[in-house]
Motif scaffolding. Structure first.
Motif, short mmCIF file in Angstrom:
data_model
loop_
_atom_site.label_atom_id
_atom_site.label_comp_id
_atom_site.label_asym_id
_atom_site.label_seq_id
_atom_site.Cartn_x
_atom_site.Cartn_y
_atom_site.Cartn_z
N ARG A 1 63.69 13.59 69.52
CA ARG A 1 62.40 12.43 69.74
C ARG A 1 62.87 11.38 69.57
NH1 ARG A 1 57.06 14.93 66.54
NH2 ARG A 1 56.40 13.24 67.45
N ASN A 2 61.98 10.32 70.12
CA ASN A 2 62.51 8.85 70.31
C ASN A 2 61.95 8.26 68.81
OD1 ASN A 2 63.31 8.89 72.81
ND2 ASN A 2 61.23 8.00 73.50
N VAL A 3 62.82 7.53 68.32
CA VAL A 3 62.53 6.64 66.97
C VAL A 3 61.05 6.50 66.67
CG1 VAL A 3 63.26 5.24 65.37
CG2 VAL A 3 64.79 6.06 66.93
N ASN A 4 60.31 7.27 65.61
CA ASN A 4 59.20 7.06 65.10
C ASN A 4 57.92 7.22 66.07
OD1 ASN A 4 59.98 6.84 62.65
ND2 ASN A 4 60.36 4.36 62.82
N GLU A 5 58.30 7.57 67.33
CA GLU A 5 57.23 7.44 68.52
C GLU A 5 56.40 8.69 68.08
OE1 GLU A 5 57.20 6.14 73.15
OE2 GLU A 5 58.64 7.77 72.58
N GLY A 6 55.36 8.37 68.01
CA GLY A 6 54.23 9.58 67.87
C GLY A 6 54.16 10.22 66.46
N PHE A 7 55.12 9.52 65.70
CA PHE A 7 55.25 10.17 64.25
C PHE A 7 53.92 9.81 63.37
CE2 PHE A 7 60.14 10.30 63.95
CZ PHE A 7 60.38 11.02 65.08
N SER A 8 53.66 10.69 62.42
CA SER A 8 52.49 10.25 61.42
C SER A 8 53.11 9.06 60.37
CB SER A 8 51.89 11.43 60.63
OG SER A 8 52.86 11.96 59.91
N GLY A 9 52.20 8.48 59.61
CA GLY A 9 52.74 7.74 58.59
C GLY A 9 53.79 8.26 57.80
N GLY A 10 53.59 9.55 57.30
CA GLY A 10 54.22 10.29 56.51
C GLY A 10 55.67 10.44 56.99
N GLU A 11 55.69 10.90 58.31
CA GLU A 11 56.90 11.36 59.02
C GLU A 11 57.55 10.10 59.10
OE1 GLU A 11 55.17 14.96 61.69
OE2 GLU A 11 55.09 12.93 62.42
N LYS A 12 57.18 9.00 59.19
CA LYS A 12 57.79 7.76 59.65
C LYS A 12 58.62 7.41 58.04
CE LYS A 12 55.23 5.69 63.29
NZ LYS A 12 54.33 4.50 63.43
N LYS A 13 58.02 7.52 57.08
CA LYS A 13 58.51 7.08 55.50
C LYS A 13 59.65 8.28 55.34
CE LYS A 13 55.87 3.87 55.02
NZ LYS A 13 54.99 3.63 53.65
N ARG A 14 59.46 9.25 55.76
CA ARG A 14 60.72 10.70 55.71
C ARG A 14 61.57 10.25 56.30
NH1 ARG A 14 58.38 16.54 54.50
NH2 ARG A 14 56.11 15.84 53.74
N VAL A 15 61.69 9.45 57.64
CA VAL A 15 62.73 9.09 58.47
C VAL A 15 63.51 7.84 57.95
CG1 VAL A 15 63.25 8.18 60.64
CG2 VAL A 15 61.95 10.20 60.51
N GLU A 16 62.61 7.02 57.12
CA GLU A 16 63.48 5.79 56.55
C GLU A 16 64.46 6.31 55.53
OE1 GLU A 16 62.20 2.20 56.78
OE2 GLU A 16 62.39 3.39 58.61
N ILE A 17 63.76 7.50 54.79
CA ILE A 17 64.82 7.83 53.79
C ILE A 17 65.78 8.71 54.16
CG2 ILE A 17 64.76 9.12 51.44
CD1 ILE A 17 63.19 6.34 51.47
N LEU A 18 65.62 9.30 55.43
CA LEU A 18 66.74 9.98 55.79
C LEU A 18 67.80 9.03 56.29
CD1 LEU A 18 67.99 12.37 57.68
CD2 LEU A 18 66.55 11.77 59.60
N GLN A 19 67.45 7.85 56.61
CA GLN A 19 68.33 6.78 57.14
C GLN A 19 69.30 6.65 55.90
OE1 GLN A 19 66.68 3.35 59.53
NE2 GLN A 19 64.91 4.93 60.02
N LEU A 20 68.45 6.16 54.58
CA LEU A 20 68.97 5.87 53.37
C LEU A 20 69.99 6.77 53.00
CD1 LEU A 20 68.62 4.20 50.64
CD2 LEU A 20 66.74 5.71 50.06
N GLU A 21 69.75 8.30 53.07
CA GLU A 21 70.61 9.07 52.71
C GLU A 21 71.90 9.05 53.55
OE1 GLU A 21 69.62 12.81 50.66
OE2 GLU A 21 67.55 12.69 51.41
N LEU A 22 71.70 8.81 54.84
CA LEU A 22 72.87 9.15 55.60
C LEU A 22 73.68 7.55 55.90
CD1 LEU A 22 71.13 10.62 58.53
CD2 LEU A 22 72.89 11.59 57.19
#
Length: 252
Positions: free
Chosen positions: A142-163
């Motif tokens: 999926r496109n970055v954060n597009e249509g993501f809920s607020g919680g999903e966006k925050k999880r993706v931020e931490i995904l970036q942090l881990e990677l």
């Protein structure tokens, strides 16, 4: 060990009424392996500090310094700051239409490290991190954060942090908008990154609930653009009980 040092930082923004000073002499030293929590009422300058460290162009540094292992952070472009090891988890992550998560993550990792990660290893790392953060595998396409809920966006931020494995993570109200289950998942991701990479963390929050899962070594109370009080984790507990009222009439 790396050190992020902020000395007597003054920051202003441009308003219709002219320049307005937001940070009024902030000094703070963070070392890798340490967790610093910044707490304070709305409008006290917490997010301004985060954005200034990351290089947001709206914020003008009028005096003071920010250095990373002695290097002048303020002289670096935003991408140079990322390559130097600084990471900002945004309070309001933006949507990026037309850019898939898969392409974004690998392109960003390549830009930060200077070389592309080996595809087989990278694919495994992404899958493992997504599973740990309970992010559905289909989100990768999926496109970055597009249509993501607020919680999903925050999880993706931490995904970036881990990677991306930065030296220092600035988490700007990462807990806002998260339910209890999502808060635990996100906190576990931050703790993994700290344990695996000896990362330093600057955690900005209004509330103590995230500090039940991410234990701070130091707590700093921001009031009116300055640090009004500092202490250990016990200070957060006191703020939970007393609030910020006792700081509201602190003399300038």
């Amino acid at each position: 060990m790396s050190t992020l040092e902020i000395k007597d930082l003054h920051v202003s923004i441009e308003t219709e009424q002219g320049d307005k000073e937001i940070l009024k002499g902030v000094s703070l030293t963070i070392k890798t392996g340490e967790t610093h929590a910044i707490m304070g009422p709305n409008g006290s300058g917490k997010s301004t500090l985060a954005s200034t460290i990351a290089g947001h162009p709206r914020y003008k540094v009028t005096s003071g310094t920010i250095t990373l292992d002695g290097e002048d952070v303020l002289a670096m472009s935003v991408d140079e700051r990322a390559r130097a090891g600084l990471f900002l988890a945004m309070q309001y992550p933006v949507e990026v239409p037309g850019v898939s998560m898969t392409n974004f993550l690998r392109t960003a990792k390549t830009a930060i490290d200077g070389t592309a990660p080996k595809l087989r290893t990278w694919t495994k790392d992404v899958k493992t991190a997504m599973e740990a953060l309970k992010i559905d595998a289909e989100f990768a396409s999926r496109n970055v954060n597009e249509g993501f809920s607020g919680g999903e966006k925050k999880r993706v931020e931490i995904l970036q942090l881990e990677l991306f494995k930065p030296k220092f993570a600035i988490l700007d109200e990462t807990d806002s908008g998260l339910d209890v289950d999502a808060l635990k998942v996100v906190s576990e991701g931050v703790n993994r990154a700290q344990d695996e990479n000896e990362m330093g963390t600057l955690l900005i929050t209004h509330y103590t609930r995230i500090l039940r899962y991410i234990k701070p070594d130091f707590v700093h109370v921001f009031v009116d653009g300055k640090i009004a009080e500092q202490g250990g984790a016990e200070l957060a507990d006191r703020l939970e009980d007393e609030g910020y009222d006792r700081f509201q009439n602190v003399p300038a």
